[in-house]
Design a protein around this motif. Structure first.
Motif, PDB file in Angstrom:
ATOM      1  N   MET A 188       0.848  -1.168   0.000  1.00 26.38           N
ATOM      2  CA  MET A 188       0.000   0.000   0.000  1.00 26.38           C
ATOM      3  C   MET A 188       0.898   1.238   0.000  1.00 26.38           C
ATOM      4  SD  MET A 188      -2.966   1.394   2.657  1.00 26.38           S
ATOM      5  CE  MET A 188      -2.644   0.179   3.832  1.00 26.38           C
ATOM      6  N   THR A 189       0.502   2.209  -0.759  1.00 27.66           N
ATOM      7  CA  THR A 189       1.270   3.447  -0.857  1.00 27.66           C
ATOM      8  C   THR A 189       0.871   4.417   0.249  1.00 27.66           C
ATOM      9  OG1 THR A 189       1.771   5.341  -2.251  1.00 27.66           O
ATOM     10  CG2 THR A 189      -0.358   4.326  -2.564  1.00 27.66           C
ATOM     11  N   GLY A 226      -4.761  15.051  -4.743  1.00 25.27           N
ATOM     12  CA  GLY A 226      -5.270  14.126  -5.749  1.00 25.27           C
ATOM     13  C   GLY A 226      -6.675  14.491  -6.192  1.00 25.27           C
ATOM     14  N   GLN A 276      -3.228   8.970  -8.978  1.00 27.58           N
ATOM     15  CA  GLN A 276      -3.751   7.613  -9.107  1.00 27.58           C
ATOM     16  C   GLN A 276      -4.403   7.096  -7.827  1.00 27.58           C
ATOM     17  OE1 GLN A 276      -0.223   5.560 -10.476  1.00 27.58           O
ATOM     18  NE2 GLN A 276      -0.910   5.647 -12.608  1.00 27.58           N
ATOM     19  N   THR A 277      -3.967   7.567  -6.690  1.00 25.34           N
ATOM     20  CA  THR A 277      -4.505   7.068  -5.422  1.00 25.34           C
ATOM     21  C   THR A 277      -5.585   7.975  -4.842  1.00 25.34           C
ATOM     22  OG1 THR A 277      -2.720   8.132  -4.188  1.00 25.34           O
ATOM     23  CG2 THR A 277      -2.390   5.825  -4.815  1.00 25.34           C
ATOM     24  N   ARG A 328      -2.006  14.541   0.492  1.00 24.97           N
ATOM     25  CA  ARG A 328      -1.927  13.952  -0.852  1.00 24.97           C
ATOM     26  C   ARG A 328      -3.313  13.623  -1.386  1.00 24.97           C
ATOM     27  NH1 ARG A 328       3.220  10.137  -1.624  1.00 24.97           N
ATOM     28  NH2 ARG A 328       2.667  10.517  -3.813  1.00 24.97           N
ATOM     29  N   GLN A 329      -4.188  13.159  -0.528  1.00 25.17           N
ATOM     30  CA  GLN A 329      -5.554  12.876  -0.964  1.00 25.17           C
ATOM     31  C   GLN A 329      -6.242  14.173  -1.418  1.00 25.17           C
ATOM     32  OE1 GLN A 329      -7.455   9.538  -0.779  1.00 25.17           O
ATOM     33  NE2 GLN A 329      -5.306   9.364  -1.368  1.00 25.17           N
ATOM     34  N   LEU A 384      -2.252   6.892   0.090  1.00 26.02           N
ATOM     35  CA  LEU A 384      -3.617   6.519   0.463  1.00 26.02           C
ATOM     36  C   LEU A 384      -3.995   7.001   1.856  1.00 26.02           C
ATOM     37  CD1 LEU A 384      -3.780   2.871  -0.893  1.00 26.02           C
ATOM     38  CD2 LEU A 384      -5.099   4.832  -1.701  1.00 26.02           C
ATOM     39  N   GLU A 407       1.527   9.375  -8.757  1.00 23.15           N
ATOM     40  CA  GLU A 407       1.090   8.495  -7.674  1.00 23.15           C
ATOM     41  C   GLU A 407      -0.041   9.134  -6.867  1.00 23.15           C
ATOM     42  OE1 GLU A 407       3.445   7.836  -3.993  1.00 23.15           O
ATOM     43  OE2 GLU A 407       3.438   5.745  -4.661  1.00 23.15           O
ATOM     44  N   THR A 408       0.071  10.413  -6.620  1.00 20.30           N
ATOM     45  CA  THR A 408      -0.969  11.124  -5.865  1.00 20.30           C
ATOM     46  C   THR A 408      -2.281  11.129  -6.647  1.00 20.30           C
ATOM     47  OG1 THR A 408       0.680  12.472  -4.743  1.00 20.30           O
ATOM     48  CG2 THR A 408      -1.558  13.348  -4.816  1.00 20.30           C
TER      49      THR A 408
END
Length: 170
Positions: free
Chosen positions: A1-2, A14, A91-92, A10-11, A5, A88-89
C-alpha cells in the motif's frame, strides 16, 4: 500500500487534480502552500495555485508543465521525482473528488492549525528559558498565525458541514 492513500494532504491534492478550473478555484480559496507540512505537497499546491492563476485546471500534466517551467538547475532528477509524486498522488486519489475535496481541505487546515499551535508552544518554551519577561509576554500574546489558520479551518469545516446537510436534506 502506498503512503499516498493515508495522507490527507496527498488525498486533497489528488482530488484537486481531478477538478475543473472553477471547482478547483473554489476549493483552493483560503489555501496556502505553507498549510502543507510535506515540502513536496507544498510545492505541488504552489503549482496548482499557479495553474489556477493562469486559468488552467490543476491536472497532472499542467502541474508538471508548471514544475518544468519553474525548476532550477540541475533539474532532471528533481523533475522526475516531482512527476512520479504527482502521478502516484493522482492515481490514489478518491473518486468523487468534489465530495471529498471539502472534507480533506478541512482536515489539512486542522493539521496546519495544530502544527502552528505546536510551533508557538515550542517558541514559548524556548523563550521561557532564554528571554526576558517582556519578550515572553509579547510572544505569548502573538497568536496571529494560529488564529488566522483557525479561522480558515472553521470556514472550511463549516462549509463542509453545510454541504453535507444540504445533500442529506435533498
Amino acid at each position: 500500500m502506498t503512503s499516498a492513500l493515508l495522507d490527507p494532504q496527498r488525498q486533497f491534492l489528488g482530488c484537486l487534480m481531478q477538478l475543473p478550473t472553477g471547482a478547483a478555484r473554489r476549493v483552493l480559496s483560503g489555501m496556502r502552500p505553507t498549510d502543507l507540512a510535506d515540502p513536496m505537497a507544498a510545492f505541488v499546491l504552489h503549482l496548482a495555485i499557479q495553474a489556477i492563476a493562469h486559468d488552467q485546471p490543476p491536472a497532472p500534466a499542467v502541474l508538471f508543465e508548471h514544475a518544468h517551467e519553474t525548476a532550477e538547475r540541475p533539474r532532471t532528477a528533481r523533475l522526475q521525482q516531482v512527476g512520479l509524486w504527482i502521478v502516484e498522488t493522482y492515481q490514489t486519489a478518491p473518486t468523487a473528488p468534489e465530495q471529498h475535496a471539502a472534507y480533506l481541505k478541512a482536515a489539512v487546515l486542522k493539521a496546519a492549525w495544530r502544527r502552528a499551535i505546536a510551533e508557538h508552544a515550542q517558541r514559548l518554551l524556548q523563550a521561557v528559558a532564554e528571554s526576558p519577561t517582556d519578550e515572553i509576554r509579547e510572544l505569548a500574546d502573538d497568536t496571529t498565525d494560529a488564529d488566522e489558520l483557525w479561522t480558515r479551518y472553521q470556514a472550511a469545516r463549516d462549509h463542509n458541514t453545510l454541504s453535507a446537510r444540504l445533500e442529506v436534506a435533498a
